[in-house]
Design a protein around this motif. Structure first.
Motif, PDB file in Angstrom:
ATOM      1  N   GLY A   1      60.297  -2.547  -1.063  1.00 15.80           N
ATOM      2  CA  GLY A   1      59.031  -1.875  -1.307  1.00 15.80           C
ATOM      3  C   GLY A   1      59.140  -0.372  -1.179  1.00 15.80           C
ATOM      4  O   GLY A   1      60.124   0.160  -0.677  1.00 15.80           O
ATOM      5  N   PRO A   2      58.138   0.347  -1.643  1.00 16.48           N
ATOM      6  CA  PRO A   2      58.159   1.811  -1.545  1.00 16.48           C
ATOM      7  C   PRO A   2      58.075   2.260  -0.095  1.00 16.48           C
ATOM      8  O   PRO A   2      57.557   1.546   0.763  1.00 16.48           O
ATOM      9  CB  PRO A   2      56.919   2.238  -2.342  1.00 16.48           C
ATOM     10  N   GLY A   3      58.607   3.434   0.167  1.00 11.06           N
ATOM     11  CA  GLY A   3      58.593   3.941   1.540  1.00 11.06           C
ATOM     12  C   GLY A   3      59.062   5.377   1.599  1.00 11.06           C
ATOM     13  O   GLY A   3      59.003   6.097   0.607  1.00 11.06           O
ATOM     14  N   ASN A   4      59.550   5.775   2.752  1.00 12.35           N
ATOM     15  CA  ASN A   4      60.006   7.142   2.945  1.00 12.35           C
ATOM     16  C   ASN A   4      61.346   7.383   2.260  1.00 12.35           C
ATOM     17  O   ASN A   4      62.133   6.463   2.038  1.00 12.35           O
ATOM     18  CB  ASN A   4      60.137   7.448   4.437  1.00 12.35           C
ATOM     19  N   SER A   5      61.620   8.639   1.967  1.00 11.08           N
ATOM     20  CA  SER A   5      62.903   9.027   1.391  1.00 11.08           C
ATOM     21  C   SER A   5      63.922   9.268   2.503  1.00 11.08           C
ATOM     22  O   SER A   5      63.594   9.263   3.690  1.00 11.08           O
ATOM     23  CB  SER A   5      62.726  10.300   0.563  1.00 11.08           C
ATOM     24  N   TYR A   6      65.171   9.502   2.100  1.00  7.20           N
ATOM     25  CA  TYR A   6      66.260   9.709   3.061  1.00  7.20           C
ATOM     26  C   TYR A   6      65.949  10.843   4.034  1.00  7.20           C
ATOM     27  O   TYR A   6      66.152  10.712   5.241  1.00  7.20           O
ATOM     28  CB  TYR A   6      67.557  10.000   2.302  1.00  7.20           C
ATOM     29  N   LEU A   7      65.452  11.962   3.521  1.00  7.02           N
ATOM     30  CA  LEU A   7      65.172  13.111   4.376  1.00  7.02           C
ATOM     31  C   LEU A   7      63.966  12.895   5.292  1.00  7.02           C
ATOM     32  O   LEU A   7      63.813  13.589   6.292  1.00  7.02           O
ATOM     33  CB  LEU A   7      64.954  14.361   3.527  1.00  7.02           C
ATOM     34  N   GLU A   8      63.123  11.934   4.962  1.00  5.48           N
ATOM     35  CA  GLU A   8      61.911  11.671   5.740  1.00  5.48           C
ATOM     36  C   GLU A   8      62.083  10.557   6.769  1.00  5.48           C
ATOM     37  O   GLU A   8      61.213  10.346   7.601  1.00  5.48           O
ATOM     38  CB  GLU A   8      60.762  11.271   4.798  1.00  5.48           C
ATOM     39  N   SER A   9      63.196   9.849   6.710  1.00  4.36           N
ATOM     40  CA  SER A   9      63.360   8.645   7.518  1.00  4.36           C
ATOM     41  C   SER A   9      64.614   8.711   8.382  1.00  4.36           C
ATOM     42  O   SER A   9      65.573   9.409   8.049  1.00  4.36           O
ATOM     43  CB  SER A   9      63.446   7.420   6.593  1.00  4.36           C
ATOM     44  N   ASP A  10      64.606   7.971   9.488  1.00  8.14           N
ATOM     45  CA  ASP A  10      65.799   7.805  10.320  1.00  8.14           C
ATOM     46  C   ASP A  10      66.346   6.384  10.221  1.00  8.14           C
ATOM     47  O   ASP A  10      67.245   6.001  10.964  1.00  8.14           O
ATOM     48  CB  ASP A  10      65.482   8.127  11.788  1.00  8.14           C
ATOM     49  N   PHE A  11      65.809   5.596   9.304  1.00  7.18           N
ATOM     50  CA  PHE A  11      66.163   4.186   9.184  1.00  7.18           C
ATOM     51  C   PHE A  11      67.624   4.005   8.783  1.00  7.18           C
ATOM     52  O   PHE A  11      68.029   4.376   7.693  1.00  7.18           O
ATOM     53  CB  PHE A  11      65.252   3.522   8.148  1.00  7.18           C
ATOM     54  N   ARG A  12      68.451   3.491   9.680  1.00  2.00           N
ATOM     55  CA  ARG A  12      69.839   3.102   9.440  1.00  2.00           C
ATOM     56  C   ARG A  12      70.695   4.199   8.808  1.00  2.00           C
ATOM     57  O   ARG A  12      71.645   3.923   8.080  1.00  2.00           O
ATOM     58  CB  ARG A  12      69.898   1.832   8.598  1.00  2.00           C
ATOM     59  N   LYS A  13      70.383   5.428   9.103  1.00  2.00           N
ATOM     60  CA  LYS A  13      71.169   6.526   8.539  1.00  2.00           C
ATOM     61  C   LYS A  13      72.603   6.544   9.071  1.00  2.00           C
ATOM     62  O   LYS A  13      73.525   6.966   8.374  1.00  2.00           O
ATOM     63  CB  LYS A  13      70.501   7.869   8.842  1.00  2.00           C
ATOM     64  N   GLU A  14      72.779   6.090  10.305  1.00  2.90           N
ATOM     65  CA  GLU A  14      74.104   6.153  10.908  1.00  2.90           C
ATOM     66  C   GLU A  14      75.118   5.350  10.096  1.00  2.90           C
ATOM     67  O   GLU A  14      76.257   5.782   9.903  1.00  2.90           O
ATOM     68  CB  GLU A  14      74.060   5.648  12.351  1.00  2.90           C
ATOM     69  N   TRP A  15      74.699   4.174   9.613  1.00  4.91           N
ATOM     70  CA  TRP A  15      75.597   3.360   8.782  1.00  4.91           C
ATOM     71  C   TRP A  15      75.993   4.133   7.526  1.00  4.91           C
ATOM     72  O   TRP A  15      77.166   4.178   7.155  1.00  4.91           O
ATOM     73  CB  TRP A  15      74.920   2.050   8.382  1.00  4.91           C
ATOM     74  N   SER A  16      75.020   4.739   6.873  1.00 10.29           N
ATOM     75  CA  SER A  16      75.293   5.476   5.633  1.00 10.29           C
ATOM     76  C   SER A  16      76.227   6.651   5.878  1.00 10.29           C
ATOM     77  O   SER A  16      77.115   6.930   5.062  1.00 10.29           O
ATOM     78  CB  SER A  16      73.978   5.969   5.023  1.00 10.29           C
TER      79      SER A  16
END
Length: 200
Positions: free
Chosen positions: A158-173
């Motif tokens: 679903g739609p949501g925040n962009s990479y710069l707006e979110s902290d969701f699972r960034k460490e994996w990326s």
């Protein structure tokens, strides 16, 4: 060794680019490994639609192509739009397809011994499909695809925040981005020692 990163965001500079933010992780690791790296935001150039390497006055592709041909590594970085690669990334792929008949001084495809990696971002999924599409096209014209040579980030279903707006699972990326850099460099070094031979 040189690497070219093509950021295929639809946003021209200086607008913030989510794709650029993740691609910079790969760039930083490439530079740590001693690779001279140049990132180009394709939207800043008038890359015309077509498949020839030079479409005449005002065409921005020849400038980018010169950088590509001088590099051993190409990182294609693109956002996901409606589950697939951006129109800017597709335009780049169409122009790269124009290299299909080009040969080097050994009679090989001009992109032999060049290694590709990938960065994909998006508010929704589709990254693996995008990597598959781009990797297939690059492989077809002669690029080598390194193992585990992509990183991506998406916000989930679903739609949501962009990479710069979110902290969701960034460490994996981010960690996967570092692996991308290491793997493309390893394969590029291997090809430098043992180039792909001409078929005939």
């Amino acid at each position: 060794m040189k690497a070219l990163v093509l950021n295929c965001t639809l946003k021209p500079s200086p607008e913030p680019s989510n794709t650029e933010a993740l691609a910079k992780i790969v760039v930083k690791e490439l530079e740590r490994l001693g690779v001279e790296t140049h990132m180009i935001r394709v939207a800043d150039y008038d890359v015309k639609t077509g498949i020839k390497s030079d479409l005449g006055d005002g065409d921005g592709w020849p400038i980018i192509l010169k950088e590509l041909l001088a590099s051993e590594i190409l990182i294609m970085a693109t956002p996901t739009w409606m589950g697939t690669l951006s129109s800017m990334a597709m335009r780049v792929m169409e122009r790269i397809n124009g290299l299909y008949p080009a040969r080097d001084d050994k009679g090989r495809p001009i992109t032999y011994d060049k290694v590709a990696g990938f960065v994909v971002t998006g508010e929704e999924d589709g990254a693996r499909h995008v990597v598959t599409e781009i990797a297939s096209g690059l492989m077809d014209v002669g690029f080598t695809i390194a193992p585990q040579s992509y990183t991506y980030w998406n916000n989930g279903p679903g739609p949501g925040n962009s990479y710069l707006e979110s902290d969701f699972r960034k460490e994996w990326s981010r960690e996967t981005g570092k692996m991308v850099a290491a793997n493309v460099v390893a394969v590029a070094n291997a090809l430098k020692k043992t180039p792909i031979p001409a078929w005939k």
